[in-house]
Design a protein around this motif. Sequence first.
Motif, mmCIF file in Angstrom:
data_model
loop_
_atom_site.group_PDB
_atom_site.id
_atom_site.type_symbol
_atom_site.label_atom_id
_atom_site.label_comp_id
_atom_site.label_asym_id
_atom_site.label_seq_id
_atom_site.Cartn_x
_atom_site.Cartn_y
_atom_site.Cartn_z
ATOM 1 N N ALA A 156 -50.749 68.745 39.985
ATOM 2 C CA ALA A 156 -51.015 69.690 39.811
ATOM 3 C C ALA A 156 -49.879 70.435 38.856
ATOM 4 N N LEU A 157 -48.277 70.602 38.986
ATOM 5 C CA LEU A 157 -47.751 70.881 37.788
ATOM 6 C C LEU A 157 -48.043 69.469 36.772
ATOM 7 N N MET A 158 -48.174 68.758 37.200
ATOM 8 C CA MET A 158 -48.142 67.925 36.227
ATOM 9 C C MET A 158 -48.897 67.825 34.820
ATOM 10 N N TRP A 159 -50.634 68.236 35.469
ATOM 11 C CA TRP A 159 -50.975 69.082 34.427
ATOM 12 C C TRP A 159 -51.272 70.017 34.008
ATOM 13 N N ILE A 160 -49.712 70.796 34.903
ATOM 14 C CA ILE A 160 -49.211 71.962 33.227
ATOM 15 C C ILE A 160 -48.697 71.563 32.929
ATOM 16 N N ALA A 161 -47.655 70.231 33.153
ATOM 17 C CA ALA A 161 -46.559 70.630 31.766
ATOM 18 C C ALA A 161 -47.854 69.536 30.571
ATOM 19 N N GLU A 162 -49.194 69.908 30.575
ATOM 20 C CA GLU A 162 -49.094 68.660 29.890
ATOM 21 C C GLU A 162 -50.590 69.439 29.470
ATOM 22 N N ASN B 83 -59.899 67.307 26.989
ATOM 23 C CA ASN B 83 -61.192 67.760 27.408
ATOM 24 C C ASN B 83 -60.121 69.327 28.137
ATOM 25 N N PRO B 84 -60.571 70.944 27.822
ATOM 26 C CA PRO B 84 -59.382 71.982 28.548
ATOM 27 C C PRO B 84 -59.867 71.977 29.855
ATOM 28 N N PHE B 85 -59.807 70.993 30.681
ATOM 29 C CA PHE B 85 -59.875 71.041 32.078
ATOM 30 C C PHE B 85 -59.571 69.869 32.934
ATOM 31 N N ALA B 86 -60.629 68.520 32.227
ATOM 32 C CA ALA B 86 -60.613 67.576 33.598
ATOM 33 C C ALA B 86 -59.853 66.705 32.990
ATOM 34 N N ASP B 87 -58.675 65.961 33.576
ATOM 35 C CA ASP B 87 -57.592 64.355 33.757
ATOM 36 C C ASP B 87 -57.589 63.964 34.355
ATOM 37 N N TYR B 88 -56.889 62.880 33.899
ATOM 38 C CA TYR B 88 -56.372 61.897 35.463
ATOM 39 C C TYR B 88 -55.322 62.860 36.785
ATOM 40 N N HIS B 89 -54.916 63.589 36.203
ATOM 41 C CA HIS B 89 -54.017 64.546 36.982
ATOM 42 C C HIS B 89 -54.840 65.256 37.932
ATOM 43 N N LEU B 90 -56.048 65.729 37.569
ATOM 44 C CA LEU B 90 -57.101 65.679 38.597
ATOM 45 C C LEU B 90 -57.914 65.386 38.913
ATOM 46 N N PRO C 110 -53.954 70.843 29.196
ATOM 47 C CA PRO C 110 -55.363 70.030 28.384
ATOM 48 C C PRO C 110 -55.957 71.416 28.235
ATOM 49 N N PRO C 111 -55.902 72.922 28.744
ATOM 50 C CA PRO C 111 -56.279 73.813 28.277
ATOM 51 C C PRO C 111 -55.937 74.650 26.497
ATOM 52 N N ALA C 112 -54.928 73.790 25.831
ATOM 53 C CA ALA C 112 -54.429 73.732 24.681
ATOM 54 C C ALA C 112 -54.648 73.146 23.317
ATOM 55 N N LYS C 113 -55.549 73.149 22.462
ATOM 56 C CA LYS C 113 -55.689 72.622 21.493
ATOM 57 C C LYS C 113 -54.595 72.222 20.653
#
Length: 205
Positions: free
Chosen positions: A138-144, A161-168, A146-149
């Motif tokens: 979760a912390l690594m997802w926030i660090a990257e 992808n604005p939500f699903a990435d490998y951290h998820l 994904p929602p930001a263009k």
Amino acid sequence: MAVHEHPHRHTGFHLPSVRRTRTASGDAETATVTATRSYVFAGLRLLTGFVFLWAFLDKTFGFGYATGSGKAWIDGGSPTKGFLGGVAVGPMESTFHDWAGAGWADWLFMLGLLGIGLALVSGIALRLAAVAGTAMMALMWIAEWPPAKHLSDGSLSMSTNPFADYHLIYAVVLIALAAAGAGATWGLGKAWARLPFVSRNRWLL
């Protein structure tokens, strides 16, 4: 005179019960599916465990993959400085910059990688591994983020992808492994569950 009629027993060829045959076939099929599922989860557990364990080893000893020689943790390098210091987007950008290279952050991150990796490979304490791993992802997802263009400097974030990435995906896998009790096959999960202090504290499974 009383006449007693005796029931006649007919002997001969009898067809096997269709219901009994179907039940036996269904039981065998269910057992096969259950065994296959156990092996699939066990394989997924081992592969995921190796991902975490290898990340720990490479960052600790600098095998030249993600961490170059001379930049390893044992050589004085910081496992978090590069990643957290490079955060350029998201609501915690400045916070991550403050954490980058901090001793407590390095130790917490590395112990997390080691603990999660060992738990998955051995098949024990999968619930703890799922909680710790989900928090880390979760912390690594926030660090990257994904929602930001765009990044904070206005350049494209290159997010696919604005939500699903490998951290998820990793977080969901960890939760699924714990829920399925995947440590029982090709692991020490059964022996671990029989220990008295574990049986009294089911959250340790």
